[in-house]
Design an enzyme around this catalytic site. Structure first.
Site, PDB file in Angstrom:
ATOM      1  CG  ASP A  12       9.926  -4.611  -3.292  1.00 22.94           C
ATOM      2  OD1 ASP A  12       9.287  -4.564  -2.209  1.00 22.94           O
ATOM      3  OD2 ASP A  12      10.017  -3.632  -4.045  1.00 22.94           O
ATOM      4  CE  LYS A  34       9.139   0.260  -0.691  1.00 23.79           C
ATOM      5  NZ  LYS A  34       8.128  -0.778  -0.892  1.00 23.79           N
ATOM      6  CG  ASP A  61       5.243   0.258   0.877  1.00 30.37           C
ATOM      7  OD1 ASP A  61       4.183   0.897   0.951  1.00 30.37           O
ATOM      8  OD2 ASP A  61       5.809   0.003  -0.205  1.00 30.37           O
ATOM      9  CE  LYS A  63       2.269   1.331  -2.123  1.00 29.61           C
ATOM     10  NZ  LYS A  63       3.414   0.422  -1.896  1.00 29.61           N
ATOM     11  CG  HIS A  65      -7.511   1.766   0.616  1.00 35.19           C
ATOM     12  ND1 HIS A  65      -7.351   2.011  -0.725  1.00 35.19           N
ATOM     13  CD2 HIS A  65      -8.673   2.349   0.961  1.00 35.19           C
ATOM     14  CE1 HIS A  65      -8.379   2.714  -1.176  1.00 35.19           C
ATOM     15  NE2 HIS A  65      -9.195   2.921  -0.165  1.00 35.19           N
ATOM     16  CG  ASP A  66     -10.518  -2.325   5.615  1.00 33.92           C
ATOM     17  OD1 ASP A  66     -11.733  -2.059   5.705  1.00 33.92           O
ATOM     18  OD2 ASP A  66     -10.084  -3.480   5.543  1.00 33.92           O
ATOM     19  CB  THR A 120       5.572   6.049  -9.075  1.00 30.17           C
ATOM     20  OG1 THR A 120       5.848   4.894  -8.289  1.00 30.17           O
ATOM     21  CG2 THR A 120       5.793   7.278  -8.231  1.00 30.17           C
ATOM     22  N   GLY A 211      14.343   0.279  -5.401  1.00 35.49           N
ATOM     23  CA  GLY A 211      14.212  -1.174  -5.341  1.00 35.49           C
ATOM     24  C   GLY A 211      15.116  -1.839  -6.353  1.00 35.49           C
ATOM     25  NE  ARG A 212      11.232  -3.047 -10.040  1.00 35.66           N
ATOM     26  CZ  ARG A 212      10.112  -2.804 -10.704  1.00 35.66           C
ATOM     27  NH1 ARG A 212       9.656  -3.692 -11.569  1.00 35.66           N
ATOM     28  NH2 ARG A 212       9.451  -1.682 -10.489  1.00 35.66           N
TER      29      ARG A 212
HETATM   30  O1  C5P Z   1      11.927  -1.594  -7.868  1.00 38.08           O
HETATM   31  P1  C5P Z   1      11.412  -0.192  -7.679  1.00 38.08           P
HETATM   32  O2  C5P Z   1      12.519   0.823  -7.429  1.00 38.08           O
HETATM   33  O3  C5P Z   1      10.470   0.227  -8.777  1.00 38.08           O
HETATM   34  O4  C5P Z   1      10.582  -0.289  -6.326  1.00 38.08           O
HETATM   35  C1  C5P Z   1       9.812   0.788  -5.854  1.00 38.08           C
HETATM   36  C2  C5P Z   1       9.212   0.404  -4.547  1.00 38.08           C
HETATM   37  O5  C5P Z   1       8.427   1.501  -4.103  1.00 38.08           O
HETATM   38  C3  C5P Z   1       8.309  -0.811  -4.599  1.00 38.08           C
HETATM   39  O6  C5P Z   1       8.529  -1.528  -3.390  1.00 38.08           O
HETATM   40  C4  C5P Z   1       6.912  -0.238  -4.650  1.00 38.08           C
HETATM   41  O7  C5P Z   1       5.995  -1.046  -3.971  1.00 38.08           O
HETATM   42  C5  C5P Z   1       7.076   1.094  -3.904  1.00 38.08           C
HETATM   43  N1  C5P Z   1       6.149   2.155  -4.266  1.00 38.08           N
HETATM   44  C6  C5P Z   1       6.032   2.673  -5.542  1.00 38.08           C
HETATM   45  N2  C5P Z   1       5.121   3.678  -5.819  1.00 38.08           N
HETATM   46  C7  C5P Z   1       4.375   4.186  -4.853  1.00 38.08           C
HETATM   47  C8  C5P Z   1       4.492   3.670  -3.554  1.00 38.08           C
HETATM   48  C9  C5P Z   1       5.404   2.668  -3.287  1.00 38.08           C
HETATM   49  O8  C5P Z   1       6.735   2.237  -6.431  1.00 38.08           O
HETATM   50  N3  C5P Z   1       3.568   5.198  -5.116  1.00 38.08           N
END
Ligand code: C5P
Length: 232
Positions: A12, A34, A61, A63, A65-66, A120, A211-212
């Site tokens: 990200d 990702k 990723d 997502k 939607h259309d 989430t 991610g983070r």
């Molecule tokens: O930084 P973090 O671990 O929260 O990143 C989670 C990644 O997963 C982000 O790129 C977010 O867009 C993605 N994601 C998510 N929940 C979902 C689908 C994708 O957090 N339901």
């Protein structure tokens, strides 16, 4: 599948150089990268081949939607970029998912087509208050997973809370990708329904998305290595 192949690092970033650097550093510990909106919009589609040439696989990723036709055509364009995993929002409905799944079946080496269930960052309270959805986040996620399975998709993105029930309702081969993964030593950030890497794998997650806890770490490679060890 090796634990490494189950670890997806969310790149990200808006800077291609930062994303590629992180991918290079963490490639020994993670099998999939990702690419989300931020990176795809700023770096453009060429980021996919650059990541593929590092030896990693790519989860695009976006997502989607259309309306069904638009999503199916976008899915074909994405597959042509040689991504390994691609996703659409299950809340786009049965016809939308089915049309995309049918198109994927017509091509050679199609990506896994995955449906996003409930983000989430949403919980039962925000689903009810903001979207007027009267069931719990977990029940809603499982309903959407069953719809995705019926439409011919390969799996879902779901929180750690739903892994077991999705596998039970949709079968062991139906893939579950779990974001919102937080090792005990990291911050929760805006994620509400979190699990640790160890819990997610123990419950049967096919992939975990982190991610983070990695991208924001002082030493991303060390953080990825620690997570991989936890998964084992
Ligand atoms: O930084 P973090 O671990 O929260 O990143 C989670 C990644 O997963 C982000 O790129 C977010 O867009 C993605 N994601 C998510 N929940 C979902 C689908 C994708 O957090 N339901």
């Amino acid at each position: 599948m090796q634990p490494k192949d189950k670890l997806i690092i969310a790149l990200d970033f808006s800077s291609e150089a930062e994303a590629l650097n992180l991918a290079k550093e963490t490639a020994p510990y993670a099998g999939v990268f990702k690419v989300g909106f931020e990176l795809f919009i700023s770096a453009g589609p060429s980021i996919i081949s650059k990541l593929n040439s590092l030896g990693g696989r790519v989860f695009l990723d976006l997502k989607l939607h259309d309306i069904p036709n638009t999503v199916a055509r976008a899915a074909l364009s994405a597959a042509a970029l040689k991504v390994n995993i691609l996703n659409v929002h299950a809340s786009g409905g049965f016809e939308m998912m089915k049309k995309a799944a049918l198109e994927m079946k017509k091509i050679k080496n199609p990506p896994l087509l995955i449906a996003v269930t409930v983000l989430t960052s949403m919980d039962t309270k925000s689903l009810k208050k903001e979207l007027h959805i009267g069931t719990t986040a977990s029940v809603h996620a499982v309903q959407l997973a069953k719809l995705a399975k019926k439409a011919g998709l390969d799996g879902v993105v779901a929180s750690g809370e739903e892994i077991i029930v999705v596998k039970k309702s949709c079968g062991p081969d139906f893939k579950v990708i779990v974001p919102g993964v937080r090792p005990s030593w990291s911050e929760k950030n805006d994620q509400k329904r979190v699990v640790t890497p160890r819990e997610a794998v123990a419950k049967g997650a096919d992939y975990i998305v982190v991610g983070r806890p990695v991208t924001g770490a002082r030493d991303p490679a060390a953080a990825a290595k620690k997570i991989l060890e936890e998964m084992k």
